[in-house]
Design an enzyme around this catalytic site. Structure first.
Site, PDB file in Angstrom:
ATOM      1  N   LEU A  13       0.813  -1.212   0.000  1.00 24.62           N
ATOM      2  CA  LEU A  13       0.000   0.000   0.000  1.00 24.62           C
ATOM      3  C   LEU A  13       0.851   1.268   0.000  1.00 24.62           C
ATOM      4  O   LEU A  13       0.554   2.223  -0.716  1.00 24.62           O
ATOM      5  CB  LEU A  13      -0.913  -0.021   1.227  1.00 24.62           C
ATOM      6  CG  LEU A  13      -2.206   0.792   1.155  1.00 24.62           C
ATOM      7  CD1 LEU A  13      -3.127   0.266   0.062  1.00 24.62           C
ATOM      8  CD2 LEU A  13      -2.921   0.751   2.504  1.00 24.62           C
ATOM      9  N   THR A  33       9.369   6.743   3.556  1.00 18.04           N
ATOM     10  CA  THR A  33      10.225   6.098   4.540  1.00 18.04           C
ATOM     11  C   THR A  33      10.068   4.579   4.496  1.00 18.04           C
ATOM     12  O   THR A  33       9.006   4.059   4.157  1.00 18.04           O
ATOM     13  CB  THR A  33       9.943   6.585   5.980  1.00 18.04           C
ATOM     14  OG1 THR A  33       8.850   5.837   6.543  1.00 18.04           O
ATOM     15  CG2 THR A  33       9.623   8.071   6.006  1.00 18.04           C
ATOM     16  N   ASN A  86       1.460   4.772   7.806  1.00 19.99           N
ATOM     17  CA  ASN A  86       1.043   3.587   7.058  1.00 19.99           C
ATOM     18  C   ASN A  86       1.778   2.316   7.487  1.00 19.99           C
ATOM     19  O   ASN A  86       1.233   1.220   7.346  1.00 19.99           O
ATOM     20  CB  ASN A  86       1.276   3.830   5.552  1.00 19.99           C
ATOM     21  CG  ASN A  86       1.112   2.574   4.729  1.00 19.99           C
ATOM     22  OD1 ASN A  86       0.006   2.052   4.575  1.00 19.99           O
ATOM     23  ND2 ASN A  86       2.220   2.052   4.210  1.00 19.99           N
ATOM     24  N   LYS A 120       4.023  12.857  17.304  1.00 17.00           N
ATOM     25  CA  LYS A 120       4.529  13.797  18.316  1.00 17.00           C
ATOM     26  C   LYS A 120       5.813  14.471  17.835  1.00 17.00           C
ATOM     27  O   LYS A 120       5.973  15.687  17.956  1.00 17.00           O
ATOM     28  CB  LYS A 120       4.781  13.055  19.625  1.00 17.00           C
ATOM     29  CG  LYS A 120       5.410  13.905  20.714  1.00 17.00           C
ATOM     30  CD  LYS A 120       5.748  13.068  21.936  1.00 17.00           C
ATOM     31  CE  LYS A 120       6.485  13.893  22.991  1.00 17.00           C
ATOM     32  NZ  LYS A 120       6.892  13.054  24.159  1.00 17.00           N
ATOM     33  N   SER A 149      -5.636   2.482   9.502  1.00 16.79           N
ATOM     34  CA  SER A 149      -6.186   1.534  10.460  1.00 16.79           C
ATOM     35  C   SER A 149      -6.720   0.313   9.713  1.00 16.79           C
ATOM     36  O   SER A 149      -6.210  -0.052   8.653  1.00 16.79           O
ATOM     37  CB  SER A 149      -7.292   2.214  11.277  1.00 16.79           C
ATOM     38  OG  SER A 149      -7.761   1.377  12.295  1.00 16.79           O
ATOM     39  N   TYR A 166      -3.491  -7.875  16.215  1.00 20.54           N
ATOM     40  CA  TYR A 166      -3.809  -6.870  15.201  1.00 20.54           C
ATOM     41  C   TYR A 166      -5.048  -6.069  15.578  1.00 20.54           C
ATOM     42  O   TYR A 166      -5.058  -4.838  15.494  1.00 20.54           O
ATOM     43  CB  TYR A 166      -4.016  -7.564  13.853  1.00 20.54           C
ATOM     44  CG  TYR A 166      -4.046  -6.615  12.677  1.00 20.54           C
ATOM     45  CD1 TYR A 166      -2.907  -5.915  12.307  1.00 20.54           C
ATOM     46  CD2 TYR A 166      -5.210  -6.428  11.929  1.00 20.54           C
ATOM     47  CE1 TYR A 166      -2.914  -5.054  11.215  1.00 20.54           C
ATOM     48  CE2 TYR A 166      -5.230  -5.572  10.838  1.00 20.54           C
ATOM     49  CZ  TYR A 166      -4.079  -4.887  10.490  1.00 20.54           C
ATOM     50  OH  TYR A 166      -4.103  -4.028   9.414  1.00 20.54           O
ATOM     51  N   LYS A 170      -5.003  -1.950  16.329  1.00 21.51           N
ATOM     52  CA  LYS A 170      -5.720  -1.005  15.473  1.00 21.51           C
ATOM     53  C   LYS A 170      -6.858  -0.312  16.229  1.00 21.51           C
ATOM     54  O   LYS A 170      -7.161   0.859  15.967  1.00 21.51           O
ATOM     55  CB  LYS A 170      -6.256  -1.724  14.230  1.00 21.51           C
ATOM     56  CG  LYS A 170      -5.161  -2.172  13.264  1.00 21.51           C
ATOM     57  CD  LYS A 170      -4.322  -1.009  12.759  1.00 21.51           C
ATOM     58  CE  LYS A 170      -3.357  -1.449  11.664  1.00 21.51           C
ATOM     59  NZ  LYS A 170      -2.534  -0.330  11.140  1.00 21.51           N
ATOM     60  N   VAL A 199      -6.999  -5.463   0.918  1.00 26.52           N
ATOM     61  CA  VAL A 199      -6.204  -5.225  -0.279  1.00 26.52           C
ATOM     62  C   VAL A 199      -5.251  -6.386  -0.543  1.00 26.52           C
ATOM     63  O   VAL A 199      -4.645  -6.948   0.379  1.00 26.52           O
ATOM     64  CB  VAL A 199      -5.397  -3.909  -0.133  1.00 26.52           C
ATOM     65  CG1 VAL A 199      -4.713  -3.559  -1.458  1.00 26.52           C
ATOM     66  CG2 VAL A 199      -6.316  -2.763   0.286  1.00 26.52           C
ATOM     67  N   THR A 201      -2.176  -7.497  -0.960  1.00 31.12           N
ATOM     68  CA  THR A 201      -0.769  -7.203  -0.703  1.00 31.12           C
ATOM     69  C   THR A 201      -0.180  -8.381   0.068  1.00 31.12           C
ATOM     70  O   THR A 201      -0.877  -9.337   0.394  1.00 31.12           O
ATOM     71  CB  THR A 201      -0.615  -5.923   0.139  1.00 31.12           C
ATOM     72  OG1 THR A 201      -1.245  -6.136   1.418  1.00 31.12           O
ATOM     73  CG2 THR A 201      -1.246  -4.719  -0.549  1.00 31.12           C
TER      74      THR A 201
END
Length: 244
Positions: A13, A33, A86, A120, A149, A166, A170, A199, A201
């Protein structure tokens, strides 16, 4: 939007998001990143000079201060317009009798603690972007945080149980999103949780019905349409609101 930072962009994603931005939205700065740069991300960066690849292990929270300093040099006095948290991990098929403490801790660290602490660290840059666009309405055009999420984090939609690491991570991220939206409203920074759909992936698996381009296109169309009334919401990639 002038600048976008996306975590976890080496594949799936996140990589799809970088591709979409280069082809459609074309912000002046895309900061991608990842822990390890994939060949596909490297090729994208070589072909698009507005992409900057930054190496970031989100579990290394002690590195966030230096990372934020580096990002400040990239975005300059315009600040950071959009942060997409992400990067994520999942532990599948974890029924109560099989769940392990380290699975819970790994998921919580990457999916919950990292987005909070990275936000932060980057908050001064998001505030800078909001201030520099004070004439615009609240929304992604000023400054926004999108926490990726999952519907599996919805307590109301949990009909099957299991997935303890998981689901818990989330759901906690959703709680953080709500708090951020309240804390940052005065700063005109919009915050939302988003479910990308199921999705196809590495994380979603081959049985997932949604391809990456469809999900990503919907995500950015939804982000583009966000307004003040949407801060603090849990949204699906197509813009529909989900129950907590």
């Amino acid at each position: 939007m002038r600048s976008v930072l996306i975590t976890g962009t080496n594949r799936g994603l996140g990589l799809g998001m970088v591709k979409y931005l280069t082809e459609h939205a074309k912000p002046s700065k895309i900061i991608a990143t990842c822990r390890k740069t994939s060949e596909e991300l490297s090729k994208l960066s070589e072909a698009n000079k507005n992409i900057t690849i930054m190496h970031l292990d989100v579990t290394n929270i002690g590195s966030y201060g230096e990372f934020a300093t580096q990002i400040a040099k990239i975005v300059g006095n315009q600040g950071l317009n959009l942060l997409i948290n992400n990067a994520g991990v999942t532990t599948k098929f974890t029924k109560l009798g099989l769940v392990k403490a380290e699975q819970l801790m790994d998921n919580l660290t990457v999916n919950t603690v990292a987005p909070i602490m990275l936000t932060k660290s980057l908050l001064p840059l998001l505030k800078q972007a909001a201030d520099s666009n004070s004439g615009l309405p609240m929304g992604a055009q000023r400054a926004a945080i999108v926490n990726m999420s999952s519907i599996l984090g919805s307590i109301a939609q949990n009909k099957d149980g299991g997935f303890y690491p998981y689901r818990c991570s989330k759901a906690a991220l959703n709680a953080a999103t709500k708090s951020m939206s309240l804390d940052l409203k005065k700063d005109m920074i919009l915050v939302a949780s988003m479910h990308p759909g199921w999705v196809n992936t590495d994380m979603g698996g081959k049985n997932a019905p949604l391809d990456v381009p469809t999900s990503v296109s919907g995500i950015f169309k939804t982000i583009d349409n966000l307004g003040e009334a949407d801060t603090g919401k849990f949204l699906q990639y197509d813009g529909s609101e989900l129950p907590w």
